[in-house]
Motif scaffolding. Structure first.
Motif, mmCIF file in Angstrom:
data_model
loop_
_atom_site.group_PDB
_atom_site.id
_atom_site.type_symbol
_atom_site.label_atom_id
_atom_site.label_comp_id
_atom_site.label_asym_id
_atom_site.label_seq_id
_atom_site.Cartn_x
_atom_site.Cartn_y
_atom_site.Cartn_z
ATOM 1 N N GLU A 65 6.933 -4.823 -5.338
ATOM 2 C CA GLU A 65 6.635 -4.069 -7.021
ATOM 3 C C GLU A 65 5.581 -5.657 -6.971
ATOM 4 O OE1 GLU A 65 6.493 -1.732 -8.864
ATOM 5 O OE2 GLU A 65 7.661 -0.386 -7.715
ATOM 6 N N LYS A 66 6.401 -6.270 -7.107
ATOM 7 C CA LYS A 66 5.280 -7.828 -7.607
ATOM 8 C C LYS A 66 4.132 -8.437 -6.583
ATOM 9 C CE LYS A 66 4.432 -11.988 -9.774
ATOM 10 N NZ LYS A 66 3.994 -11.441 -11.539
ATOM 11 N N ALA A 67 4.193 -7.781 -5.397
ATOM 12 C CA ALA A 67 2.658 -8.193 -4.331
ATOM 13 C C ALA A 67 2.485 -7.045 -4.894
ATOM 14 C CB ALA A 67 3.701 -8.073 -2.768
ATOM 15 N N HIS A 68 2.509 -6.027 -5.442
ATOM 16 C CA HIS A 68 1.471 -4.856 -5.665
ATOM 17 C C HIS A 68 0.444 -4.875 -6.796
ATOM 18 C CE1 HIS A 68 0.167 -0.533 -6.600
ATOM 19 N NE2 HIS A 68 0.369 -0.031 -5.664
ATOM 20 N N ALA B 141 -3.422 -1.105 1.547
ATOM 21 C CA ALA B 141 -3.386 -0.508 2.811
ATOM 22 C C ALA B 141 -1.784 -1.416 3.055
ATOM 23 C CB ALA B 141 -4.331 -0.164 3.234
ATOM 24 N N TYR B 142 -1.628 -1.998 3.439
ATOM 25 C CA TYR B 142 -0.345 -2.220 3.969
ATOM 26 C C TYR B 142 0.397 -2.380 3.140
ATOM 27 C CZ TYR B 142 2.950 -6.073 4.622
ATOM 28 O OH TYR B 142 3.958 -6.476 5.551
ATOM 29 N N LEU B 143 0.425 -2.945 1.879
ATOM 30 C CA LEU B 143 1.676 -2.485 1.094
ATOM 31 C C LEU B 143 2.102 -0.777 0.720
ATOM 32 C CD1 LEU B 143 0.974 -4.738 -1.799
ATOM 33 C CD2 LEU B 143 3.233 -4.812 -0.100
ATOM 34 N N ASN C 49 -2.132 7.317 0.750
ATOM 35 C CA ASN C 49 -2.104 6.522 -0.019
ATOM 36 C C ASN C 49 -2.551 5.270 1.296
ATOM 37 O OD1 ASN C 49 -2.564 5.504 -2.699
ATOM 38 N ND2 ASN C 49 -0.988 5.756 -3.105
ATOM 39 N N ALA C 50 -2.026 4.877 1.721
ATOM 40 C CA ALA C 50 -1.987 3.918 2.554
ATOM 41 C C ALA C 50 -3.573 3.860 3.354
ATOM 42 C CB ALA C 50 -1.075 3.707 3.590
ATOM 43 N N MET D 18 -5.764 2.490 9.874
ATOM 44 C CA MET D 18 -4.690 2.194 10.056
ATOM 45 C C MET D 18 -3.370 1.297 11.561
ATOM 46 S SD MET D 18 -1.338 4.334 8.832
ATOM 47 C CE MET D 18 -1.910 4.831 7.571
ATOM 48 N N PRO D 19 -3.457 0.252 11.573
ATOM 49 C CA PRO D 19 -3.200 0.064 12.522
ATOM 50 C C PRO D 19 -1.159 0.586 14.122
ATOM 51 C CG PRO D 19 -2.282 -1.492 11.056
ATOM 52 C CD PRO D 19 -3.418 -0.297 9.723
ATOM 53 N N GLU D 20 -1.774 0.134 14.523
ATOM 54 C CA GLU D 20 -0.467 0.746 15.372
ATOM 55 C C GLU D 20 0.997 0.340 15.947
ATOM 56 O OE1 GLU D 20 -1.232 3.970 17.351
ATOM 57 O OE2 GLU D 20 -3.624 4.587 16.256
ATOM 58 N N TYR D 21 0.482 -1.003 15.323
ATOM 59 C CA TYR D 21 1.848 -2.100 15.518
ATOM 60 C C TYR D 21 2.731 -2.027 14.257
ATOM 61 C CZ TYR D 21 -2.265 -4.613 13.854
ATOM 62 O OH TYR D 21 -2.974 -4.993 12.884
ATOM 63 N N SER D 22 3.451 -2.942 14.362
ATOM 64 C CA SER D 22 4.610 -2.583 13.281
ATOM 65 C C SER D 22 3.895 -2.999 11.894
ATOM 66 C CB SER D 22 5.807 -3.427 13.673
ATOM 67 O OG SER D 22 5.577 -4.467 14.046
ATOM 68 N N THR D 23 4.613 -3.061 10.887
ATOM 69 C CA THR D 23 4.133 -3.932 9.619
ATOM 70 C C THR D 23 4.294 -5.546 9.545
ATOM 71 O OG1 THR D 23 6.393 -3.736 8.754
ATOM 72 C CG2 THR D 23 4.005 -1.773 8.548
ATOM 73 N N GLN D 24 5.447 -5.864 10.567
ATOM 74 C CA GLN D 24 5.750 -6.917 10.530
ATOM 75 C C GLN D 24 4.701 -8.079 11.520
ATOM 76 O OE1 GLN D 24 8.214 -9.410 9.087
ATOM 77 N NE2 GLN D 24 7.249 -10.488 9.852
#
Length: 94
Positions: free
Chosen positions: A35-38, A54-56, A65-66, A77-83
């Protein structure tokens, strides 16, 4: 500052002073405070804010939405993990 030092600030729950709003957003995201990040980037203009937005939304699981925000950022949009994306974004803004 490098990625490992940034990670240490998250573990210590001590946001570094003087970092950009983009890194602040990533810091909160790294502390599981979506929430704070967004809130920090949702109304900012430009491609830097759009890629974080987008990441969030990808983290949130809202792929539509991303996708909208990745398009605004001019990126796919990346194919790899969100981490992995988080780490790459931190490096990008450091």
């Amino acid at each position: 500052m490098d990625l490992m030092q940034f990670l240490t600030t998250i573990q210590d729950n001590q946001m570094p002073e003087g970092i950009s709003v983009y890194l602040q957003s990533l810091w909160y995201a790294g502390n599981d405070n979506w929430e704070k990040a967004h809130e920090l980037i949702q109304d900012l203009p430009g491609k830097d804010a759009a890629i974080l937005h987008a990441y969030l939304h990808r983290v949130e699981g809202d792929k539509w939405n991303a996708g909208f925000w990745y398009d605004k950022a001019g990126e796919k949009m990346p194919e790899y993990s969100t981490q992995e994306e988080w780490e790459l974004l931190v490096k990008r803004f450091l």
